[in-house]
Design a protein around this motif. Structure first.
Motif, mmCIF file in Angstrom:
data_model
loop_
_atom_site.group_PDB
_atom_site.id
_atom_site.type_symbol
_atom_site.label_atom_id
_atom_site.label_comp_id
_atom_site.label_asym_id
_atom_site.label_seq_id
_atom_site.Cartn_x
_atom_site.Cartn_y
_atom_site.Cartn_z
ATOM 1 N N ALA A 21 0.828 -1.204 0.000
ATOM 2 C CA ALA A 21 0.000 0.000 0.000
ATOM 3 C C ALA A 21 0.867 1.260 0.000
ATOM 4 C CB ALA A 21 -0.927 -0.004 1.217
ATOM 5 N N TYR A 22 1.926 1.225 0.778
ATOM 6 C CA TYR A 22 2.821 2.391 0.828
ATOM 7 C C TYR A 22 3.511 2.596 -0.519
ATOM 8 C CZ TYR A 22 5.984 5.747 3.049
ATOM 9 O OH TYR A 22 6.664 6.884 3.403
ATOM 10 N N GLU A 23 3.974 1.496 -1.111
ATOM 11 C CA GLU A 23 4.586 1.584 -2.436
ATOM 12 C C GLU A 23 3.582 2.108 -3.467
ATOM 13 O OE1 GLU A 23 7.614 0.971 -3.708
ATOM 14 O OE2 GLU A 23 8.700 0.122 -2.007
ATOM 15 N N TYR A 24 2.345 1.675 -3.358
ATOM 16 C CA TYR A 24 1.305 2.122 -4.286
ATOM 17 C C TYR A 24 1.062 3.627 -4.144
ATOM 18 C CZ TYR A 24 -3.232 2.511 -6.621
ATOM 19 O OH TYR A 24 -4.265 2.885 -7.461
ATOM 20 N N PRO A 29 0.701 10.100 -9.060
ATOM 21 C CA PRO A 29 1.286 11.338 -9.599
ATOM 22 C C PRO A 29 1.540 12.377 -8.505
ATOM 23 C CG PRO A 29 -0.520 10.590 -10.982
ATOM 24 C CD PRO A 29 -0.545 9.723 -9.758
ATOM 25 N N LYS A 30 2.704 12.997 -8.587
ATOM 26 C CA LYS A 30 3.104 14.091 -7.700
ATOM 27 C C LYS A 30 3.295 13.658 -6.241
ATOM 28 C CE LYS A 30 1.004 17.701 -10.569
ATOM 29 N NZ LYS A 30 0.105 18.879 -10.615
ATOM 30 N N LEU A 59 -0.547 -6.444 -5.307
ATOM 31 C CA LEU A 59 0.189 -6.444 -6.577
ATOM 32 C C LEU A 59 1.500 -5.681 -6.438
ATOM 33 C CD1 LEU A 59 -2.654 -5.919 -9.212
ATOM 34 C CD2 LEU A 59 -1.198 -7.939 -8.956
ATOM 35 N N ALA A 60 1.435 -4.542 -5.800
ATOM 36 C CA ALA A 60 2.651 -3.748 -5.602
ATOM 37 C C ALA A 60 3.640 -4.498 -4.717
ATOM 38 C CB ALA A 60 2.303 -2.399 -4.991
ATOM 39 N N ALA A 61 3.138 -5.120 -3.669
ATOM 40 C CA ALA A 61 4.011 -5.863 -2.756
ATOM 41 C C ALA A 61 4.711 -7.005 -3.476
ATOM 42 C CB ALA A 61 3.204 -6.397 -1.576
ATOM 43 N N LEU A 203 10.800 1.467 -3.580
ATOM 44 C CA LEU A 203 11.441 0.806 -4.712
ATOM 45 C C LEU A 203 10.756 1.101 -6.043
ATOM 46 C CD1 LEU A 203 13.408 -1.287 -5.939
ATOM 47 C CD2 LEU A 203 11.639 -3.004 -5.471
ATOM 48 N N LEU A 204 9.426 0.962 -6.092
ATOM 49 C CA LEU A 204 8.730 1.077 -7.370
ATOM 50 C C LEU A 204 8.820 2.490 -7.934
ATOM 51 C CD1 LEU A 204 5.601 -1.165 -6.698
ATOM 52 C CD2 LEU A 204 7.868 -1.796 -7.550
ATOM 53 N N ARG A 205 8.727 3.488 -7.072
ATOM 54 C CA ARG A 205 8.888 4.868 -7.530
ATOM 55 C C ARG A 205 10.314 5.099 -8.025
ATOM 56 N NH1 ARG A 205 6.083 9.652 -6.673
ATOM 57 N NH2 ARG A 205 7.116 11.325 -7.805
ATOM 58 N N TYR A 206 11.275 4.561 -7.296
ATOM 59 C CA TYR A 206 12.683 4.711 -7.661
ATOM 60 C C TYR A 206 12.957 4.105 -9.025
ATOM 61 C CZ TYR A 206 17.773 4.644 -7.001
ATOM 62 O OH TYR A 206 19.136 4.842 -7.137
#
Length: 301
Positions: A21-24, A29-30, A59-61, A203-206
């Motif tokens: 959830a945090y990664e999501y 955007p922004k 899914l993100a996890a 990670l995913l944003r990076y």
């Protein structure tokens, strides 16, 4: 489910869902450290999963876990705001983070006398020598050395702490699966294995954005490093150094800020005097640091 550290096995929340959830949230955007801090401030008492659909979080996890697994990371730890083992001192930050990743022994983050030693990446020979002497002196007094695993002062601080038989914590500006600078790969592995490696970087944003944007995670980690530490010591820094981000954060968070005397003697910079006016402590000898921790005096030149 991928294996998790034993210390996470009995959490009152589903750590996989909270992580996802945090990664999501970071993928939106922004999204930024500031916007997410404001989001959780507007939703007091909420976990990340309270703000994200469970399927999206899972899914993100899974994507995060698969990436870590490909990088050889099968076990890692999390600290999530709202759970009993989240370090409440992180809330002293102006924009506190909700989730931390870590590798290694979290117990080091609770060790007494945690001091961050930071400074320029392009450290002078004199600054390098001062860093080594300072770290050895502090290790002798049972301090835990915290730094950011960057080139220069940070690298020397970690290496010297290990060589002196001390404890060290690295708070990095990349995800735990990435290494920067590349030449510190072996040192990062050693810290992650035998000490403590901490990251707040999603990670995913990076992965989704370029290095020109990811560089902004480095000053943010300095604020977290300060919050995790009891004090920050600046060895050497230029007028525009990112180290000054941590100096400001330390004072804003009510942490002790120490500045080595050599900085005050440098006519090319004005920041030492400005921070001293705000309450920073000038360090002419090790006693100036130890006195603040009520330790036994020891000479430091």
């Amino acid at each position: 489910m991928s294996p998790w550290p034993e210390l996470l096995a009995h959490k009152p929340v589903d750590t996989r869902i909270e992580m996802g959830a945090y990664e999501y949230l970071w993928q939106q955007p922004k999204s930024s450290t500031k916007s997410l801090a404001e989001l959780f401030q507007a939703n007091p008492g909420s976990l990340p999963s309270d703000l994200v659909d469970e399927d999206a979080a899972l899914l993100a996890a899974e994507e995060v876990i698969q990436h870590f697994s490909k990088r050889g990371i099968q076990r890692f730890g999390l600290r999530i705001n709202g759970t009993h083992d989240y370090p409440t001192r992180l809330r002293d930050a102006v924009e506190p983070i909700e989730l931390l990743y870590f590798l290694g022994s979290w117990e080091l983050a609770e060790a007494p006398r945690r001091v961050a030693i930071v400074g320029t990446r392009k450290v002078s020979n004199e600054g390098a020598a001062r860093t080594r002497k300072l770290v050895r002196s502090l290790v002798d007094q049972d301090f835990t050395i915290v730094s950011g695993l960057a080139q220069g002062v940070d690298t020397i601080a970690h290496q010297t702490a290990i060589e002196a038989g001390g404890r060290t914590i690295a708070v990095i500006g990349t995800p735990i699966s990435e290494v920067y600078p590349k030449e510190n790969a072996a040192l990062q592995r050693r810290i992650a294995s035998d000490f403590l490696l901490v990251s707040q970087v999603p990670l995913l944003r990076y992965k989704a954005q370029g290095a020109h944007v990811n560089r902004f995670f480095f000053p943010e980690r300095n604020k977290t490093m300060s919050a995790l530490s009891e004090a920050t010591i600046i060895v050497e820094a230029s007028e525009t150094s990112g180290t000054l981000t941590q100096a400001r954060a330390a004072l804003d968070q009510g942490r002790k800020l120490f500045i080595l005397e050599s900085n005050f003697q440098n006519p090319a910079i004005t920041w030492p005097a400005k921070f001293e006016q705000r309450g920073a402590i000038r360090v002419r000898e090790i006693d100036d640091i130890l006195r603040e921790f009520e330790s036994t005096p020891q000479e430091f030149v």
